[in-house]
Design a protein around this motif. Structure first.
Motif: not given
Length: 312
Positions: A100, A198, A202, A205, A212, A254, A261-264, A279
């Motif tokens: 990312n 993003n 990200n 969140s 999101a 988005t 759920k975002t990756s973070m 990021l």
């Protein structure tokens, strides 16, 4: 082809399974519980169907050089893994990092945020590196099990831009394995565009612990998100990656993805380190280097760094 995969998480596991299904010789670099589970096979859940694939698994990158090395680890682990996979890298090996955020090679001067000691640049020969952007939602559902929620596309391109035969060959390799892949003649722009949409949602969140859709529905956050996006667009314009879409329109895209759920956020919930530097830190470093004010990005970076450090 002989393929080495380092980082058999959600995305790495998806690609490894698909390439194994297509008949390629796939070796996965892993440790601990993941290594033990992989010795019994790699499981892929896609379209409501579960399948098991046999792959080689090892805790060292031993054996002959691979034709393709995929590095699908978190950005924070890239330096260590780049050094680990060196035995797999021969003079004809293609290297495909899938992280990312901003990659170490993105601008003409090293970025301390993503490669502070120059270890990644030293370990991975730049002429053999391919650029990539992953637009897919996958999740790890076991030590060696991955579920594909949505597979939009895998963009591939030369870091310096333009068409090339090896990009087309790589696109064909993935497409033949059932992975939607496309060639991009401007992969830097594609990387920055994904980052632009993003880099606010990200980390926010992770800070708020909400999906999101709730972030985008919070009216009080909208001015801050749009301000950070405008700053990121100004940075992109300065480095040859202009954004033509409005922040409002991008937020609308988005929003159509719903309550994801975002990756973070997933990393926070799992107790994993956060990709704050790739990021947010790297775009901020580029802005400061070019004299571009970015107070909203500065604030976001400070908050996400504090969150990350407080959990260690």
């Amino acid at each position: 082809m002989r393929v080495g995969v380092a980082g058999v998480g959600a995305i790495g596991g998806w690609l490894a399974a698909r390439l194994a299904l297509a008949g390629h010789q796939v070796t996965c670099l892993a440790r601990g519980a993941t290594l033990e589970a992989l010795r019994s096979g790699l499981s892929l859940r896609e379209g409501g169907t579960d399948r098991q694939f046999g792959v080689e698994a090892s805790d060292t990158a031993a054996g002959p050089p691979r034709d393709l090395v995929i590095i699908a680890t978190k950005a924070m682990a890239l330096a260590d893994v780049a050094e680990m996979v060196q035995p797999w890298v021969g003079p004809a090996t293609l290297i495909l990092p899938l992280q990312n955020g901003v990659p170490w090679w993105f601008v003409d001067r090293p970025l301390a945020a993503v490669d502070p000691d120059g270890r990644v640049a030293a370990a991975l020969p730049m002429p053999q590196v391919m650029g990539a952007v992953v637009h897919a939602a996958c999740k790890r559902v076991g030590a060696a099990a991955v579920e594909v929620v949505r597979a939009d596309r895998l963009l591939l391109g030369e870091p310096g831009g333009g068409p090339s035969e090896r990009v087309q060959e790589l696109v064909s390799l993935f497409a033949d394995a059932g992975i939607p892949a496309e060639a991009s003649v401007e992969i830097r722009k594609a990387i920055w565009y994904k980052l632009w949409g993003n880099m606010t949602i990200n980390p926010l969140s992770a800070l708020t612990r909400v999906t999101a859709d709730r972030l985008l529905g919070e009216a009080g956050l909208k001015p801050f998100i749009l301000s950070a996006m405008a700053e990121a667009a100004a940075i992109g314009a300065a480095i040859g990656c202009p954004i033509t879409e409005s922040g409002v329109d991008r937020m609308g895209v988005t929003a159509k993805l719903g309550a994801f759920k975002t990756s973070m956020l997933q990393d926070v919930e799992a107790g994993r380190p956060l990709e704050a530097e790739a990021l947010v830190g790297a775009p901020r470093e580029i802005a400061h280097r070019n004299g571009i004010p970015c107070p909203s990005i500065d604030a976001l970076y400070g908050m996400i760094r504090l969150l990350d450090s407080s959990r260690q």
